[in-house]
Every structure is written in structure tokens, then in C-alpha cells.
Design an enzyme around this catalytic site. Structure first.
Site, PDB file in Angstrom:
ATOM      1  N   GLU A  66      71.624  48.950  84.186  1.00  0.00           N
ATOM      2  CA  GLU A  66      70.809  48.035  84.989  1.00  0.00           C
ATOM      3  C   GLU A  66      71.653  47.025  85.768  1.00  0.00           C
ATOM      4  OE1 GLU A  66      66.583  48.105  82.562  1.00  0.00           O
ATOM      5  OE2 GLU A  66      67.974  46.462  82.150  1.00  0.00           O
ATOM      6  N   GLU A  86      64.034  54.884  81.434  1.00  0.00           N
ATOM      7  CA  GLU A  86      63.429  54.001  80.438  1.00  0.00           C
ATOM      8  C   GLU A  86      61.996  53.685  80.847  1.00  0.00           C
ATOM      9  OE1 GLU A  86      65.394  50.318  79.641  1.00  0.00           O
ATOM     10  OE2 GLU A  86      67.400  51.182  79.675  1.00  0.00           O
TER      11      GLU A  86
END
EC number: 3.2.1.23
Length: 680
Positions: free
Chosen positions: A152, A308
Site C-alpha cells: 500500500e 485485500e
């Protein structure tokens, strides 16, 4: 360049696996449960830098070796991470100059991930070393089918304002602008007498008085994106020297505003995304669909990976609402419908410690005697039946123009209204189309638009001359273009295009704007009705209410379809149509809501869709999601009543039922039909 991972076959299913949080006896239970659930891929090692390199230059792979061997023996494949999003404590202490500094000049404390400067040379060296050691050791391991660099990018350290970053920024400016005179021209520094004499005089846009140069702010955002890409590229290239497996990182589309994912797209071998449902929304599944469509578009239409999402509640929203029965299944299959070849979660087993201990997981704190676990096992069975979907593409006749740089520029300070918001307009248009059962792609304004019947521009405040020429060429060649207010106003440096507004789009729209009239808070304007022929006729159809914005439009070739009935621009055009070349350009000069109860935008877009020849179902409730992916039709019912969908002939994938002309989708259910050849 490697493409999508060859293994596992079918839809990849699993999630982040953090065995270091558990004693070794739990690992064996994990593997047994993974096999029960049908898990075939896990992301491993994302946060274990401090474990595999407990001191600088000292490596210990014994634990990771045992976990990899255990997973491999069970036939579970691995997306192996470089753990570089979370440097160890020893790194922070040994290299204090690597610490993140915010706009106010404060050094950000440790104790979490991402607390480092993206431009730090010490970080670059240390992350390269650990990536090299991992790639050397596991690059050809048969269980490792792909690589997951970092985690991320831009989550907490999108930009750093330390002196190291300042020096890197100056070097980047020299490369981008060439000489200081060109920089001064690009940033308009003669305003307020802010002209620079050399690049050495440039500071990052740290906290200061209001009205900082917007060109400076935009360039710092661009520079910061490039700093993160450089870090990714360094690790990726190291891995490629030792492994032929695809390399990716997990994006956060669309909820990481600072990252320009059009810039990222070509750097990864396969696009991967993290998405979490916003529980505060009344219709969060529509934002989910938008995120999935945008991710597929960033991937260039190729299959992508849902890296995710959550089985239930997350830990970081103000109110972490659990998902309703069936919602996790609907969420997961909606991503697959819109192009994902994986369904992955954070995380496999719920943590007992740390910041995310109240984040849901595939194995919850309640264990296997729980609805979440039963749903996880059932979803695994569903995904095995969807193996034939893998690799198929989603096609769309309609595109929405999305530009992260315009997003940044629109929301800088001192715009005509605080209510101007990129996502607000984008989501209004997307929702109107979603409820019309129109599948859309997202495109950069310079992309090839030729295959789309209709292109919509909800918010292109910043538009380059190249992009404007691209839109005009699309219309002249026969395309249908629909533009919303306050678009085409400035160039890439936030300098206003030569007037009058909208300078970059004035000719294609066949009009000019004399004055902006932002509305006061809660202010509204009324639009006249329009006839089916697209001419003003208040007696034919009802008017509608606009918010946020009004402007004084002067036609210059365009004709008025609807006018403002009241407000500062009463009697002047609110919706126009301009025939240009073989195509049509529409313009809407106010904000209409996209929600069905509010009418407005959906009502305006219906004749535009018809005019462009966009075919879509006309007799479905707008609670039903219908998406075609290859030879499969996905039908997702977001209502608590069954819905019968006509025009479907084929075999229902999950139960083998033969559908002859229609299919009934149960309340809150998902039906996937492999269509007969003649029905595709």
C-alpha cells in the site's frame, strides 16, 4: 515481462497470512483449515523485515523456510512479499535522517508502518538489500508464484517534507523543467513577485501562508508519486534478476488520492487492489463496483487481482459495522464479475494484538463455529465452480474520464466553491449509470476513445491541450461526449486556458461561459423540462433541481435543451447539445443528483445514452447488478426480494440449473449463468 501468475489455476482464493503472530502448532491447523476452505494462494511475509533481518546485515530465514515448506507441502501457493513497508526498529534508530517529516516540519514518531521518507537513500539501500536476499533465496521456489513488493504505497507517507526530500525535489524539477525560466513560467511566479532565481531557492510546499503557488503544490504531488514508483521499481528489478514470476504491489483504488495509478499501471506485471466497503454509505456496493471498474481500467482491461478486502467489519472506520448475511459473498463475486481473477482477504486469521485486532478475518476470533467461517468455506466452493471465468474480459460501451491530476488540482485551496469535489461528481455520474445497468470503463483523457459509444467527463477541471484535442477528435469522428460544469478550465500547471471559459473545451462544446455562479450552501436552481426531441418544453416533462453550481452559458453553435428557470442564470442554458463533425457534445452547467429518489442526472442521461446507441436492460429494478464477463452473466441482487431477470439463456454455474429465457435471483443472492452461444 511476466503476466498474470500461471498458478494457481482458476480463481485465486486466500489472503494475507501472518504466521509470525502465532506459535508453530497453529500453523498446522492453519494449513488444514486452508485446505478445507479451498484456499490456494496466500500473501506471505509482508511485515516480517525485523524477523528475517533482526540486526543490520544479519539474516535469519529459518522461520520463513519452515512456513514456505509447510504451505508448499499442502499445495498452497505463495505471493511472497518484500517487507519494505515496515522497516525494523533498528533501522529507524540507526538512520534518524530517514524519518518521515510532515508539512509542519514535525518528525513523525515510529511505532507503525510507513514512518520513513520515500526519498531516503538509507531506506533505498536497506530495502534493496533485503529484497535481494529474498529473491536470491526464493526466486525459483515452486511455491512462490508471484512477488508482492512493499504494501500500500502512499498509505501514511504519501509525501515527506524533510531536507532530503527537498533536495530530491529540486533534482526532479531540474529534470522536468530544464531551466529556472521555464519553471517560473509554468508556475506563474510573477504573481505576487515569487520568481525564483535558481532551483536551489525552491522549497517544498510546507505549511505556510494561504495561497501557495498551485504549480508548486501540483509538482510536489507528482514528484512524490515518482519517489514511490522509484522505490518499487528498484525492488522489482532486483527480483527480476532472480525470478521469472510476476511482480506486483497492492494499490488502493480509488481511496488513495495522492497516488496517480495511471502512472503506476505500467510498472506492475499484474494490477492488484485493496478495497474495503464503506459501512457508512447507504449503498456501499455501488462504490465497490466503481472501484472494481476503475481497477480493471487501470489494468488496461486485463484481469486483475483483488488482493485485500474484508469478511466483515474493519478496524479503522468510525463505526465498524459487520457485514450483513450474504454481503461478503456479494462483495466478493462483484469484484470477480468486474474483472478480478482473485478473491483475497486481509487477513487469514484474526490477530490478537496490534492495531488491527478488531479487523475481521477468514478465521475470526470466534473460530470455525461461526457464520463467517461457514461463509468462507462456501465461497471457496463457489469460486472453484467459477474457474472458467478466469482470463475473461469485461467490455463496456461507455467510459468515464478520470484523471488523478485533475482530482488534485480541483481540490486545492481558493477554488470558486468549497463544494467542488472530484469524487462527488464522479460518483454521482457512476451511480446514475450503475442504476441504468450500464457497465463502464474509466479512461485517462488522452486515452484512445474510439471504441466507446459515449464518453462522460464529470470533472476535468485540469485538462491539457493534448487531452482536449483528443476529446474533440473523438466527437468529430462520431463519438458522443457529455461534459459536466467547471471542466477544461486550466492546463497541467493550473494556469487558466485562454478565455473565455471553458478554454480547452469551448469549440467542441459550441459555447462559452461568461461567469461562474457558485450557489450558496444548500442553494438550488430549477431547470426547465425538455421534450423528447431535446428542445425546451416545460409542459412536456418536469423540471429538475440543481445544486452547487450555476453559470452564464452563451451558445456559440450549441442549442439549448434545458434552461435555468430561476437563480442567477434564469433564462440561460443549463443543458446544451452541439453537433460537431459526425458526433455530438453535451454540456451540463449545474450539479444534478445521481440517486434515483432525487431524479435529475439519471433522467438527463437516459436520452443521451439512447442517442449514443447504448443498449442496456430496460426492465430491471435498480437494485440488481447485471454484468457480462466473457461468456458469463453475473446477476447480483441487493434487494431483500427475489428478482426475475429476463433474456437469460444458459446454465447456472452454482447449481447447474438450466435457464431458458429468464432466471430468478433470490433475495440478497448471486446467480452466475454461463450463457448459451446464441445468447452471448
Amino acid at each position: 515481462m511476466p503476466g498474470y501468475p500461471v498458478l494457481p489455476e482458476g480463481i485465486a482464493y486466500g489472503g494475507d497470512y501472518n504466521p509470525e503472530q502465532w506459535p508453530e502448532e497453529v500453523w498446522h491447523e492453519d494449513v488444514r483449515l486452508m485446505r478445507e476452505a479451498g484456499v490456494n494462494l496466500v500473501s506471505l511475509g509482508i511485515f516480517n523485515w525485523g524477523l528475517i533481518e533482526p540486526a543490520e546485515g544479519e539474516y535469519d530465514f529459518s522461520t520463513l523456510d519452515r512456513v514456505i515448506d509447510l504451505l508448499h507441502g499442502a499445495g498452497i501457493f505463495i505471493d511472497l512479499a518484500t517487507p519494505t513497508s515496515s522497516p525494523p526498529v533498528w533501522f529507524r534508530n540507526r538512520y534518524p535522517g530517514s524519518r518521515l517529516v510532515d508539512r509542519e516540519g514535525r518528525v513523525i514518531a515510529g511505532g507503525s508502518r510507513h514512518s520513513f521518507c520515500p526519498s531516503s537513500p538509507e531506506y533505498a539501500a536497506a530495502s534493496a538489500r533485503v529484497a535481494e536476499r529474498l529473491a536470491e533465496r526464493y526466486g525459483e521456489h515452486p511455491a512462490v508464484v508471484m512477488w508482492h513488493v512493499h504494501n500500500e504505497y502512499g498509505w501514511a507517507n504519501a509525501a515527506c517534507y524533510c531536507e532530503t526530500s527537498a533536495e530530491a525535489f529540486r533534482a526532479w524539477l531540474r529534470e522536468r523543467h530544464g531551466d529556472i525560466d521555464r519553471l517560473n513560467a509554468a508556475w506563474g511566479t510573477t504573481f505576487w513577485g515569487l520568481t525564483y532565481g535558481s532551483f536551489d531557492e525552491v522549497e517544498p510546499p510546507r505549511l505556510g501562508p494561504a495561497g501557495q503557488l498551485t504549480g508548486l503544490q501540483l509538482d510536489y504531488m507528482r514528484f512524490s508519486v515518482e519517489a514511490h514508483i522509484a522505490n518499487f521499481r528498484r525492488e522489482r528489478d532486483i527480483i527480476r534478476r532472480h525470478s521469472d514470476r510476476p511482480v506486483t504491489t497492492n494499490f488502493m483504488i480509488p481511496n488513495c488520492k495522492p497516488m496517480d495509478y495511471w502512472r503506476w499501471a505500467d510498472e506492475v506485471d499484474v494490477v492488484a487492489n485493496d478495497h474495503y466497503l464503506d459501512a457508512a454509505r447507504t449503498d456501499p456496493h455501488i462504490e465497490l463496483s466503481m472501484a472494481a471498474d476503475l481497477t480493471r481500467s487501470v489494468a488496461g482491461g486485463r484481469p486483475w487481482m483483488l488482493m485485500e478486502h474484508s469478511t466483515g467489519a474493519v478496524n479503522w472506520q468510525p463505526r465498524n459495522l459487520a457485514k450483513r448475511p450474504g454481503e461478503m459473498r456479494r462483495n466478493s463475486l462483484a469484484h470477480v464479475a468486474r474483472g478480478s481473477d482473485s478473491v483475497m482477504f486481509f487477513q487469514w486469521r484474526a490477530s490478537r494484538q496490534g492495531a488491527e485486532k478488531f479487523h475481521s478475518a477468514m478465521v475470526p476470533h470466534a473460530g470455525t463455529d461461526s457464520d463467517i467461517w461457514r461463509d468462507v468455506v462456501a465461497l471457496g466452493a463457489d469460486l472453484r465452480k467459477l474457474a472458467g471465468v478466469r482470463g475473461a474480459r469485461v467490455t463496456a460501451d461507455v467510459a468515464l474520464v478520470w484523471d488523478w491530476e485533475s482530482y488534485w488540482a480541483l481540490e486545492l485551496e481558493w477554488r470558486p466553491s468549497i463544494d467542488l469535489a472530484f469524487r462527488e461528481r464522479m460518483e454521482a455520474f457512476y451511480e446514475a449509470l450503475w442504476r441504468e445497468h450500464v457497465t463502464v470503463d474509466f479512461v485517462h483523457p488522452t486515452a484512445d476513445l474510439s471504441r466507446y459509444k459515449l464518453v462522460l467527463v464529470p470533472g476535468a477541471y485540469l485538462l491539457t491541450e493534448r487531452a482536449a484535442a483528443n476529446l474533440r477528435g473523438y466527437v468529430e469522428a462520431g463519438g458522443h461526449l457529455f461534459v459536466s460544469y467547471f471542466s477544461g478550465i486550466v492546463d497541467e500547471h493550473d494556469i487558466v486556458h485562454p478565455g473565455p471559459h471553458p478554454g480547452a473545451l469551448r469549440e467542441v462544446l459550441g459555447l462559452w461561459v461568461e461567469e461562474f455562479h457558485p450557489l450558496p450552501e444548500h442553494g438550488t436552481v430549477t431547470l426547465t423540462g425538455a421534450s423528447a426531441a431535446g428542445t425546451p418544453d416545460a409542459a412536456d416533462t418536469p423540471g429538475m433541481t440543481g445544486t452547487i453550481w450555476s453559470e452564464r452559458v452563451r451558445p456559440a453553435g450549441a442549442r439549448t435543451v434545458r434552461a435555468f428557470a430561476d437563480g442567477p442564470d434564469a433564462g440561460h442554458p443549463a443543458l446544451t447539445r452541439h453537433d460537431l463533425g459526425a458526433g455530438v457534445a453535451w454540456y451540463l452547467a449545474t450539479a444534478l443528483p445521481g440517486r434515483p429518489a432525487d431524479g435529475g442526472l439519471r433522467e438527463v442521461l437516459r436520452p443521451v445514452l439512447d442517442d449514443a446507441g447504448v443498449v442496456r436492460p430496460r426492465d430491471l429494478p435498480d437494485t440488481v447488478e447485471l454484468v457480462r464477463r466473457g461468456r458469463h452473466a453475473f446477476l447480483i441482487n441487493h434487494d431483500d426480494r427475489p428478482v426475475t431477470v429476463p433474456g437469460v439463456t444458459g446454465v447456472a454455474v452454482f447449481d447447474g440449473t438450466r435457464c431458458t429465457g429468464s432466471v430468478t435471483v433470490p433475495p440478497g443472492g448471486v446467480t452466475v449463468v454461463e450463457l448459451d452461444e446464441e445468447a452471448r
